[in-house]
Motif scaffolding. Structure first.
Motif, mmCIF file in Angstrom:
data_model
loop_
_atom_site.group_PDB
_atom_site.id
_atom_site.type_symbol
_atom_site.label_atom_id
_atom_site.label_comp_id
_atom_site.label_asym_id
_atom_site.label_seq_id
_atom_site.Cartn_x
_atom_site.Cartn_y
_atom_site.Cartn_z
ATOM 1 N N ARG A 74 -9.402 -2.700 -16.172
ATOM 2 C CA ARG A 74 -8.855 -3.940 -15.429
ATOM 3 C C ARG A 74 -7.210 -3.769 -15.563
ATOM 4 N N TRP A 75 -6.685 -3.495 -16.792
ATOM 5 C CA TRP A 75 -5.375 -3.382 -17.184
ATOM 6 C C TRP A 75 -4.646 -2.043 -16.375
ATOM 7 N N THR A 76 -5.621 -0.965 -16.376
ATOM 8 C CA THR A 76 -5.188 0.081 -15.812
ATOM 9 C C THR A 76 -5.053 -0.125 -14.159
ATOM 10 N N ALA A 77 -6.016 -0.818 -13.430
ATOM 11 C CA ALA A 77 -6.050 -0.949 -12.252
ATOM 12 C C ALA A 77 -4.757 -2.067 -11.894
ATOM 13 N N ALA A 78 -4.315 -3.239 -12.910
ATOM 14 C CA ALA A 78 -3.143 -4.056 -12.889
ATOM 15 C C ALA A 78 -1.949 -2.928 -12.716
ATOM 16 N N VAL A 79 -1.843 -2.092 -13.679
ATOM 17 C CA VAL A 79 -0.837 -1.161 -13.811
ATOM 18 C C VAL A 79 -0.545 -0.305 -12.431
ATOM 19 N N ASN A 80 -1.598 0.173 -11.927
ATOM 20 C CA ASN A 80 -1.610 1.061 -10.626
ATOM 21 C C ASN A 80 -1.054 0.101 -9.508
ATOM 22 N N ALA A 81 -1.900 -0.981 -9.355
ATOM 23 C CA ALA A 81 -1.358 -1.846 -8.366
ATOM 24 C C ALA A 81 -0.043 -2.201 -8.399
ATOM 25 N N ALA A 82 0.600 -2.623 -9.572
ATOM 26 C CA ALA A 82 1.801 -2.702 -9.862
ATOM 27 C C ALA A 82 2.864 -1.554 -9.397
ATOM 28 N N ALA A 83 2.510 -0.552 -9.749
ATOM 29 C CA ALA A 83 3.424 0.750 -9.415
ATOM 30 C C ALA A 83 3.392 0.579 -7.907
ATOM 31 N N GLN A 84 2.270 0.578 -7.152
ATOM 32 C CA GLN A 84 2.373 0.576 -5.580
ATOM 33 C C GLN A 84 3.286 -0.383 -5.000
ATOM 34 N N LEU A 85 3.054 -1.625 -5.625
ATOM 35 C CA LEU A 85 3.854 -2.724 -5.085
ATOM 36 C C LEU A 85 5.529 -2.239 -5.477
ATOM 37 N N GLU A 86 5.798 -1.892 -6.483
ATOM 38 C CA GLU A 86 7.161 -1.457 -6.716
ATOM 39 C C GLU A 86 7.478 -0.517 -5.894
ATOM 40 N N GLU A 87 6.763 0.529 -5.700
ATOM 41 C CA GLU A 87 7.482 1.630 -4.621
ATOM 42 C C GLU A 87 7.197 1.002 -3.168
ATOM 43 N N ALA A 88 6.461 0.001 -2.797
ATOM 44 C CA ALA A 88 6.237 -0.248 -1.613
ATOM 45 C C ALA A 88 7.476 -1.127 -1.173
ATOM 46 N N GLY A 89 8.426 -1.801 -2.238
ATOM 47 C CA GLY A 89 9.627 -2.148 -1.767
ATOM 48 C C GLY A 89 10.402 -1.235 -1.305
ATOM 49 N N ASN A 90 10.705 0.001 -1.840
ATOM 50 C CA ASN A 90 11.340 1.085 -1.274
ATOM 51 C C ASN A 90 10.992 1.442 -0.026
ATOM 52 N N LEU A 91 9.524 1.586 0.108
ATOM 53 C CA LEU A 91 8.992 2.056 1.456
ATOM 54 C C LEU A 91 9.901 1.145 2.708
ATOM 55 N N LEU A 92 9.801 -0.214 2.298
ATOM 56 C CA LEU A 92 10.200 -1.208 3.277
ATOM 57 C C LEU A 92 11.518 -1.321 3.351
ATOM 58 N N MET A 93 12.391 -0.572 2.759
ATOM 59 C CA MET A 93 13.798 -0.588 2.811
ATOM 60 C C MET A 93 14.201 0.677 3.580
ATOM 61 N N MET A 94 13.141 1.720 3.643
ATOM 62 C CA MET A 94 13.529 2.838 4.377
ATOM 63 C C MET A 94 14.015 2.709 5.980
ATOM 64 N N SER A 95 15.070 3.708 6.217
ATOM 65 C CA SER A 95 15.524 3.305 7.669
ATOM 66 C C SER A 95 14.367 3.691 8.617
ATOM 67 N N GLY A 96 14.102 3.007 9.719
ATOM 68 C CA GLY A 96 13.033 3.074 10.348
ATOM 69 C C GLY A 96 12.159 2.013 10.384
ATOM 70 N N ARG A 97 12.250 1.059 9.214
ATOM 71 C CA ARG A 97 11.345 0.272 8.598
ATOM 72 C C ARG A 97 11.936 -1.120 8.421
ATOM 73 N N ALA A 98 13.049 -0.873 8.020
ATOM 74 C CA ALA A 98 14.069 -2.233 7.820
ATOM 75 C C ALA A 98 14.383 -2.875 8.911
ATOM 76 N N ARG A 99 14.063 -4.105 9.023
ATOM 77 C CA ARG A 99 14.412 -4.812 10.195
ATOM 78 C C ARG A 99 15.711 -5.234 10.444
ATOM 79 N N ASP A 100 16.507 -5.400 9.222
ATOM 80 C CA ASP A 100 17.994 -5.650 9.387
ATOM 81 C C ASP A 100 18.500 -5.265 7.951
ATOM 82 N N ASN A 101 19.849 -5.347 7.791
ATOM 83 C CA ASN A 101 20.305 -5.069 6.446
ATOM 84 C C ASN A 101 20.842 -6.402 5.823
ATOM 85 N N ASP A 102 20.074 -7.372 5.981
ATOM 86 C CA ASP A 102 20.254 -8.505 5.312
ATOM 87 C C ASP A 102 19.226 -8.998 4.643
#
Length: 171
Positions: A74-102
């Motif tokens: 369960r702790w390993t699953a939590a670490v893996n999920a957290a890593a996905q969420l951290e990187e998802a923030g970067n994915l959402l900031m990518m050009s083409g996905r970001a809705r605005d710059n604010d």
């Protein structure tokens, strides 16, 4: 012979200079639209992480959800999920996905920071820090959804910017 060597060196130098001036390839364009990033990456990872912390209140009382210290899976699953969420923030900031710059970039950055906090907490196997990180993840999601997900006028879910709403999320 010296002349041939000099000519070959000059040609090689020109070819090297031309090659070094070649522009780098463009940044990758997101393959998945935002809705699919949410559906297949953010939502499953957030749900999995939230199962590793906090408590659930039922008619029978409060049930703690944090894994025990020796619950490696369960702790390993939590670490893996957290890593996905951290990187998802970067994915959402990518050009083409970001809705605005604010606000969009702020909320995506908040998701990234909450994911980093969540990863640190899960690696430390700290139930209190895991719960706090889960709250930070919730707040990042709630604030972004309040701004960018359209809701019907009669929805119980209120936007901050609705003139008839005095609703604010819990802090």
């Amino acid at each position: 012979m010296l002349r041939s060597l000099a000519l070959a060196s000059a040609v090689a130098l020109c070819a090297f200079a031309a090659a070094s001036q070649t522009p780098p390839p463009p940044l990758a364009v997101g393959v998945l639209p935002v809705k699919l990033v949410m559906k297949h990456i953010v939502n499953p990872a957030a749900e999995l992480y939230w199962k590793a912390g906090g408590e659930v209140d039922t008619a029978e009382g409060e049930t703690k959800r944090a894994p025990t210290a020796d619950d490696d899976a369960r702790w390993t699953a939590a670490v893996n999920a957290a890593a996905q969420l951290e990187e998802a923030g970067n994915l959402l900031m990518m050009s083409g996905r970001a809705r605005d710059n604010d606000k969009w970039l702020k909320y995506a950055s908040d998701l990234n920071a909450a994911g980093a906090m969540a990863m640190k907490a899960a690696i430390a196997r700290d139930p209190k820090a895991t719960d706090d990180a889960g709250s930070a993840l919730y707040n990042a999601c709630f604030e972004c959804h309040a701004k960018y997900i359209p809701r019907p006028a009669n929805s119980l879910y209120k936007h901050y910017n609705e003139p008839d709403s005095d609703f604010k999320p819990p802090k």
